[in-house]
Every structure is written in structure tokens, then in C-alpha cells.
Design an enzyme around this catalytic site. Structure first.
Site, mmCIF file in Angstrom:
data_model
loop_
_atom_site.group_PDB
_atom_site.id
_atom_site.type_symbol
_atom_site.label_atom_id
_atom_site.label_comp_id
_atom_site.label_asym_id
_atom_site.label_seq_id
_atom_site.Cartn_x
_atom_site.Cartn_y
_atom_site.Cartn_z
ATOM 1 N N LEU A 1 -5.968 45.591 -6.198
ATOM 2 C CA LEU A 1 -5.747 46.703 -7.266
ATOM 3 C C LEU A 1 -6.758 46.552 -8.191
ATOM 4 O O LEU A 1 -6.941 45.595 -8.751
ATOM 5 C CB LEU A 1 -4.110 46.866 -7.392
ATOM 6 C CG LEU A 1 -3.296 47.059 -6.346
ATOM 7 C CD1 LEU A 1 -2.140 46.960 -7.122
ATOM 8 C CD2 LEU A 1 -3.557 48.369 -5.678
ATOM 9 N N ASP A 2 -7.113 47.748 -8.803
ATOM 10 C CA ASP A 2 -7.908 47.667 -9.970
ATOM 11 C C ASP A 2 -7.062 46.922 -11.078
ATOM 12 O O ASP A 2 -5.856 47.002 -11.075
ATOM 13 C CB ASP A 2 -8.260 49.047 -10.394
ATOM 14 C CG ASP A 2 -9.319 49.571 -9.798
ATOM 15 O OD1 ASP A 2 -10.049 49.055 -9.060
ATOM 16 O OD2 ASP A 2 -9.268 51.070 -9.844
ATOM 17 N N MET A 3 -7.562 46.359 -12.059
ATOM 18 C CA MET A 3 -6.950 45.541 -13.098
ATOM 19 C C MET A 3 -5.917 46.424 -13.789
ATOM 20 O O MET A 3 -4.650 46.125 -14.212
ATOM 21 C CB MET A 3 -8.029 44.946 -14.059
ATOM 22 C CG MET A 3 -7.381 44.234 -15.200
ATOM 23 S SD MET A 3 -8.379 43.421 -16.341
ATOM 24 C CE MET A 3 -9.083 44.765 -17.329
#
Length: 559
Positions: free
Chosen positions: A406-408
Site C-alpha cells: 500500500l502507498d505510505m
């Protein structure tokens, strides 16, 4: 404002505002209150000025090509200890580099009789000549006539080759048929006659090919002469363009806070051994710092904002603040800020060491994590705290651990593997697109439609990583189904069903004009920064690697 300088005094009372301890880190920042006031005063000027006319695409009645622009403000202190600000625009504005309210460029290519404009005259003439030759009736006629002539000769050549192959086959059949009925002496005479006929066939083919060459040579020579003339012009253009670019680079000598000066070529070479891209030094931030250093003004804070319609492929929203671009500005600003106390790069700060990593399921094969927002899935170059490292600390022999990411900035469900077999089994499901995922997002505006499919191909913005852009030529396919959940205080809660998994896919599909045209709340790359990015991986369905049964996990967002 003093008309002899570009130093603007604040119209608003700023006496109660505390100065920043350090200068703005230009690639990731929250605008300081002084920079916000300066930006708003500049925006008021842009809206009400009558000094120039530029079509930003905000007024549908405006004529000409609509082009949005990036503007910048630099809060400074002058020699009299007075606070004010400088203003700049990236590139030219209204066809000119000279405006009384904006600092001048580091080098004005548009100065009357400048070497740049003089050489542009030659280059434009070359372009016109090349275009005229490439589109000339004479060249088109020669190509068409040569193609027709060659086609006719090729057809005749094919017919001759077919005829000769038939004759060769007939000779072979005759030899086979008569071998038993002829004496050795008569058979040898037959063979001699056939060898003679074969030699005549070869000579006939050679004569035909020679005649064909002579027939095409005149036309081919004339075509080649014209193409050679075009190639020579293109080589001249390439050489002149290269020399012009080199001469331009010589004019861009940047200063820094230590009083040093370095040419743009050296700046880029020292940074990453690359050649400066065209337009380096034309952005607002370098112009502002250069003018400040040249006029003994102390930089205090920086902010850049977009004004106007968004480009077709990138995402730029009217009046939103944006960081400096990476490809052109990172090497330049890195050098220009030497000698200033600058805010640390927040992307290099460990900020999650005290953050709990919630776990909602675990067995001997997998762990399902509810990843917090602003928490890395895998370690970065500078920040090491991540889901990967946290799991590895608990299970040193586990791995491969990370199956998907997942994106940060995105929170939500993340599956990690505790052994190789589980990793491979679930990864195969991702590859086969059999895993079902849904995301919940809060959009910063009202979306009228109830549901839909967004199909916008994406690729990275090479000038400003990690930002993405829509690109129908080089972009990878990206599709997202969506449905509206509710309208909440002029914001729209939606559920996303990503059919592909491109970087920033949901963020881009939300904000792009051909998508939902509404950024996700808190999207600091494509919208407006908030306490967090309001995007959450809410559910995931997959087949368990050991039990071979479908499992579904769901968790609601905290927004």
C-alpha cells in the site's frame, strides 16, 4: 511597492507572526503563514491587474491557447531589516520575461537582438526549409513514381523467376523420364544441352536485373539527392541547436547563500552526472533565490502555487500549493540553498517508531495487518521503519514477507507471508487478478454520479517523480470501478474497486478531470494537504494458501 525594485512590502499586518526557524524545504512543505499571506496578495494582484493579458483558462471567453502557470513567492528581509516578499512566474508570461511585479529571469532569452532570438531565426528558417522539402510535390512525385516503377519491375522479376523455376523443373523431369531410354552418349548430349539452357536462364535473369537497376538508378539517384539535402539540413539544425543550448547553459550561473557561484552544467554534473534538461533555471524558485542573493536579501520562506486550468496530462489545481519539481529544480535548489539553515526533509525522518502496527489475523502461514496511514510497507532509502522490518523483527526466519504493498499515505488491509510457499501462492492470485480488493475514500467535493468506470492510462511524470500523469501513448492501462456511498458536509464518500494496481491509481482517477475531477481529502500530491490521506484499503478476498478456502477481511476506516 518601490517601482525601482521587486521588493514588495506586506499590505497585511504581519507583526504578530513568528518567523520560521529555518528556510522552507522546497520539495515537501507546509507553506509558512508569511508565505501564505504573500501568495494571497500576489493572487489578488493577478486577479485585478491590467499590466498584461494571459489566458489562464479560467475565463471561457478568453481568446488564445489556455495555459496555467506556476507562481512563486519568497519572503525576504532587506538590508534595513524590513520584511517583504519577491514574486516570480515559471517560464514566460504573456509572451514576455519582463514584468514590473516579477523578478527577472536569470537570463532573458527574449531580450531584443539576443543571441538566442537571432539563432532562433536561423533555426526556424531551417525548420521551414526542411518541412517544405519533406512536403514538396517534387519529392512526393519522385517517391510515388519510383514506387510504381519498382513495383512494375518487381512484378516482372517475379514472373521471370517463376518462369525459370518452371523450366528448371521441366528439365529435371525430362532427365528423369529419358534416362532409362537413352544411351550414355545420348544422355550426356542431353545433359550438355540442359546445362547450356540453365546457363542461358541465369544470364537472362542477370540481364533482367541489370536492366532493372539501370531503369531505377536515375529515379533513385534523384530521390537520394533530395533526401541527402534534407539530412544535411537536419544535421545542421542539430549542430546549431546543440551549440545554442551550450551557449544558453553558459548564461545560467547560480548563486548560493555562501556567496559562491556555479554554472548549471557543473551543478547537474556534481548532483548526478547528468546534462541539464532544457528549461533548467526557468522555474520560479531559482529565479527568486537568485534575485535575493544578488540584491543582499535574506530568504525567509518559500511557496509556489498553480494559477489557471490544469494541463491535460498532469494534475495542477487552481490556487493549490506545490513543491518544486524534481528533475529540473532538485540539483539547482540543492546548490542554491547551501549556506542556509533549511527544514529537514520530512521524507527522511523516522516518524513511526512509536506507532503501533495493528494485526487483525495470524496463523502459521500469513498475517493480516491494518497498516496505519503514513507507514511504509517496505523500508525506504532513509526511513527503515516499515511493515517488512516490524515483521522481520518478530520472525527473523520469515520470508519472503511482502506480497503486495500500500502507498505510505494509504491505510488499510495488507497481507504478509510467513513462508515462501504462502508468499508464492497468494502472489500468484495477485498476478492472475483473482484477489478482490475494495477501498474507501473521502473526496474533497460533491460527485453527482452514482457509479462508473474510470479508464485512464498512467505513467510516472519523469520531470517530477513520484507524481503520475495520464498518458495515452506510453501509459500503462489503469481501470477503476467506483460507487458513491454518501455525501457528507460537501464531501463524497466513495468505494473504489481497482481492476489494475498502478502507482497512485486511485488518487489520479479521483482527481483527474476525466475521472471524478475531485481529489481525495488530504492528498498532498494532487490535492490539498490535511491530517492524512483519506484513502483506506477496506476489504480483501483471497484463497488461503493452506486451507484452500476463500477468506475475506474487512475493516472500516477511521475517517
Amino acid at each position: 511597492m518601490d517601482n525601482n525594485t521587486y521588493f514588495h512590502t506586506f499590505k497585511k499586518d504581519i507583526s504578530g507572526i513568528e518567523l520560521p526557524a529555518r528556510f522552507t524545504f522546497p520539495f515537501c512543505y507546509e507553506p509558512h503563514p508569511l508565505a501564505v499571506i504573500a501568495a494571497k496578495e500576489l493572487q489578488y494582484y493577478i486577479e485585478n491587474q491590467e499590466d498584461w493579458n494571459h489566458n489562464f483558462g479560467l475565463d471561457k471567453k478568453s481568446e488564445g491557447l489556455a495555459i496555467g502557470k506556476m507562481f512563486g513567492v519568497l519572503v525576504v528581509r532587506n538590508q534595513h531589516d524590513e520584511l517583504g516578499y519577491l514574486a516570480a512566474v515559471s517560464g514566460k508570461l504573456a509572451g514576455s520575461n519582463k514584468h514590473r511585479d516579477f523578478v527577472p529571469p536569470i537570463f532573458d532569452m527574449l531580450e531584443e537582438n539576443s543571441f538566442f532570438l537571432n539563432e532562433e531565426v536561423h533555426l526556424n528558417a531551417l525548420n521551414r526549409k526542411i518541412e517544405q522539402l519533406e512536403k514538396s510535390d517534387e519529392l512526393t512525385s519522385i517517391k510515388q513514381h519510383l514506387d510504381l516503377l519498382k513495383g512494375n519491375w518487381d512484378m516482372s522479376l517475379d514472373e521471370l523467376k517463376t518462369k525459370l523455376r518452371v523450366q528448371k523443373k521441366e528439365r529435371k523431369e525430362t532427365r528423369t523420364l529419358l534416362r532409362a531410354s537413352l544411351s550414355d552418349e545420348d544422355y550426356e548430349l542431353l545433359m550438355e544441352d540442359m546445362r547450356s539452357q540453365s546457363l542461358k536462364d541465369k544470364q537472362q535473369l542477370q540481364r533482367f536485373q541489370y536492366d532493372m537497376h539501370l531503369a531505377l538508378e536515375a529515379e533513385s539517384t534523384q530521390l537520394q539527392q533530395m533526401l541527402s539535402a534534407i539530412t544535411a539540413l537536419k544535421e545542421e539544425r542539430k549542430t546549431r541547436s546543440g551549440n545554442l543550448q551550450k551557449q544558453l547553459f553558459e548564461q545560467y550561473n547560480f548563486r548560493n547563500a555562501k556567496g559562491e557561484q556555479k554554472n548549471v552544467v557543473a551543478v547537474f554534473h556534481d548532483f548526478d552526472k547528468t546534462t541539464p534538461p532544457a528549461g533548467s533555471g526557468e522555474c520560479a524558485a531559482p529565479k527568486l533565490l537568485q534575485y535575493a542573493y544578488e540584491n543582499e536579501l535574506t530568504p525567509i520562506a518559500l511557496a509556489e502555487f498553480w494559477w489557471g486550468c490544469s494541463p491535460a496530462s498532469e494534475i495542477r489545481r487552481h490556487k493549490n500549493y506545490y513543491p518544486a519539481c524534481r528533475k529540473k529544480c532538485e540539483p539547482i535548489l540543492g546548490y542554491m540553498l547551501e549556506g542556509l539553515a533549511v527544514d529537514p526533509n520530512p521524507m527522511q525522518q523516522e516518524t513511526t517508531l512509536g506507532v503501533e502496527l495493528p494485526q487483525i489475523y495470524e496463523d502459521e502461514d500469513i498475517i493480516v495487518i491494518n497498516k496505519p496511514a503514513e507507514f511504509l510497507s517496505v523500508p525506504g532509502i532513509y526511513v527503515k521503519d516499515s511493515v517488512y522490518n516490524r515483521i522481520l523483527q518478530r520472525y527473523p526466519d520469515a520470508g519472503p514477507i511482502i506480497i503486495h504493498r500500500l502507498d505510505m499515505s494509504t491505510s488499510g488491509l495488507l497481507i504478509v507471508a510467513k513462508n515462501k510457499q504462502s508468499h508464492q501462492f497468494i502472489q500468484d492470485q495477485f498476478i492472475q487478478h483473482t484477489i478482490k480488493k475494495t477501498y474507501i475514500a473521502l473526496l474533497d467535493g460533491v460527485v453527482e454520479a452514482a457509479s462508473g468506470l474510470i479508464d485512464l492510462p498512467l505513467r510516472v511524470d519523469l520531470d517530477d517523480r513520484p507524481r503520475q500523469m495520464v498518458c495515452y501513448t506510453y501509459g500503462k492501462p489503469a481501470q477503476t470501478k467506483w460507487e458513491k456511498i454518501a455525501i457528507e458536509n460537501n464531501q463524497t464518500r466513495v468505494r473504489f474497486y481497482p481492476l489494475t494496481g498502478r502507482t497512485h491509481q486511485l488518487r489520479m482517477h479521483a482527481v483527474h478531470p476525466n475521472g471524478l475531477n475531485t481529489p481525495i481529502v488530504g492528498d498532498d500530491l494532487y490535492g490539498t494537504k490535511a491530517n492524512r490521506l483519506h484513502l483506506h484499503a477496506a476489504s480483501i478476498t483471497f484463497i488461503h494458501p493452506r486451507f484452500k478456502q476463500e477468506m475475506t477481511f474487512e475493516i472500516e476506516p477511521d475517517f
